[in-house]
Design a protein around this motif. Structure first.
Motif, short mmCIF file in Angstrom:
data_model
loop_
_atom_site.label_atom_id
_atom_site.label_comp_id
_atom_site.label_asym_id
_atom_site.label_seq_id
_atom_site.Cartn_x
_atom_site.Cartn_y
_atom_site.Cartn_z
N MET A 35 -19.83 4.62 61.39
CA MET A 35 -20.70 3.48 61.66
C MET A 35 -22.07 3.93 62.15
N ALA A 36 -22.12 4.98 62.96
CA ALA A 36 -23.41 5.50 63.43
C ALA A 36 -24.25 5.97 62.25
N GLU A 37 -23.63 6.68 61.31
CA GLU A 37 -24.38 7.15 60.14
C GLU A 37 -24.85 5.99 59.28
N LEU A 38 -24.01 4.98 59.09
CA LEU A 38 -24.39 3.85 58.26
C LEU A 38 -25.52 3.04 58.89
N ILE A 39 -25.48 2.91 60.20
CA ILE A 39 -26.56 2.18 60.88
C ILE A 39 -27.87 2.96 60.79
N ARG A 40 -27.76 4.29 60.80
CA ARG A 40 -28.96 5.14 60.63
C ARG A 40 -29.48 5.10 59.20
N HIS A 41 -28.63 4.75 58.26
CA HIS A 41 -29.00 4.73 56.84
C HIS A 41 -28.73 3.33 56.27
N PRO A 42 -29.61 2.38 56.56
CA PRO A 42 -29.36 1.00 56.14
C PRO A 42 -29.23 0.83 54.63
N ASP A 43 -29.86 1.71 53.85
CA ASP A 43 -29.71 1.62 52.40
C ASP A 43 -28.28 1.92 51.97
N ILE A 44 -27.65 2.89 52.63
CA ILE A 44 -26.25 3.21 52.33
C ILE A 44 -25.34 2.10 52.84
N MET A 45 -25.64 1.55 54.00
CA MET A 45 -24.87 0.41 54.52
C MET A 45 -24.94 -0.76 53.54
N LYS A 46 -26.14 -1.06 53.03
CA LYS A 46 -26.30 -2.17 52.10
C LYS A 46 -25.50 -1.94 50.82
N GLN A 47 -25.52 -0.71 50.31
CA GLN A 47 -24.77 -0.40 49.10
C GLN A 47 -23.27 -0.57 49.32
N ALA A 48 -22.80 -0.16 50.50
CA ALA A 48 -21.38 -0.32 50.82
C ALA A 48 -21.01 -1.79 50.92
N GLN A 49 -21.88 -2.60 51.53
CA GLN A 49 -21.60 -4.03 51.65
C GLN A 49 -21.62 -4.71 50.29
N GLU A 50 -22.52 -4.29 49.43
CA GLU A 50 -22.57 -4.86 48.08
C GLU A 50 -21.28 -4.56 47.31
#
Length: 228
Positions: A35-50
């Motif tokens: 979660m820390a890495e995903l919050i640091r990388h919002p583009d990766i977080m967005k891709q995961a949510q999509e």
């Protein structure tokens, strides 16, 4: 009969309890790193949510049966295990006979520790090893065929061989389901201007030195959060 077998039963119960506690600790640590890495990388977080929205939708929570179709999430989990193994050193092993490893003579009786953390950051094995880059594990990526189950010695967060972690399958599933649920169910906010502190605290386990503090914001339909 009770007096003979009860100590064995107690030992068995204690062993199961220890495995459960250890598994719970390492799972929560790995999820926190993810979660820390995903919050640091919002583009990766967005891709995961999509991906999660496309596979699961927004009307229900993610389930274990969804995992085989969550290709990008799987890559995120692998990259988290690589960059932030919850146990940075393997359990001690003893050389039963004198042997040679990579040109080094290992005397009989020597206790050895495998630096799991160091191997997974070796630039000879991992291009840009300090970068959180899940795409390396996607089809067509540089490490698409690498898994974390002990068959690829460049990535052994659970160890390898006969003494590989007994909770490997359970641990992978729990990390994947928990991370998927948190990513799918919520957006995550930090205080303005802040980013996660990624300093590591080394001990038997590899933890964030500063615990991750974030605020969850629901992103699914209200009915998804209802417990039947």
């Amino acid at each position: 009969t009770w007096q003979i077998y009860n100590p064995i039963r107690l030992m068995h119960s204690a062993c199961i309890q220890n495995l459960f506690v250890a598994g719970t600790d390492t799972t929560s640590i790995t999820v926190e790193w993810a979660m820390a890495e995903l919050i640091r990388h919002p583009d990766i977080m967005k891709q995961a949510q999509e991906e999660l929205d496309a596979i699961v939708g927004r009307e229900r929570l993610v389930s274990e049966s969804d995992l085989p179709r969550l290709t990008f999430l799987s890559a995120i989990i692998k990259e988290t295990f690589r960059l932030h193994p919850s146990t940075p050193l393997s359990l001690p092993r003893m050389a039963t006979e004198e042997c040679e490893v990579a040109g080094y003579c290992i005397p009989k009786g020597t206790e050895l520790l495998v630096n799991v953390w160091g191997i997974a950051r070796d630039p000879a094995l991992w291009p840009d090893p300090l970068e959180f880059r899940p795409a390396r594990f996607l089809p067509g990526g540089s490490h698409a065929d690498v898994d974390v189950k002990g068959g690829d010695f460049g990535l052994i967060p659970f160890g390898a061989g006969r003494r590989i972690c007994a909770g490997l399958s359970w641990g992978i599933r729990m990390v994947a389901v928990t991370t998927a649920t948190l990513v799918h169910s919520f957006d995550w906010e930090l205080p303005a201007g802040q980013t996660p502190d990624m300093e590591e605290r080394f001990s038997l386990l590899l933890q964030l030195a500063v615990p991750l503090m974030v605020h969850p914001v629901p992103r699914l339909l209200p009915s998804a959060y209802q417990i039947a």
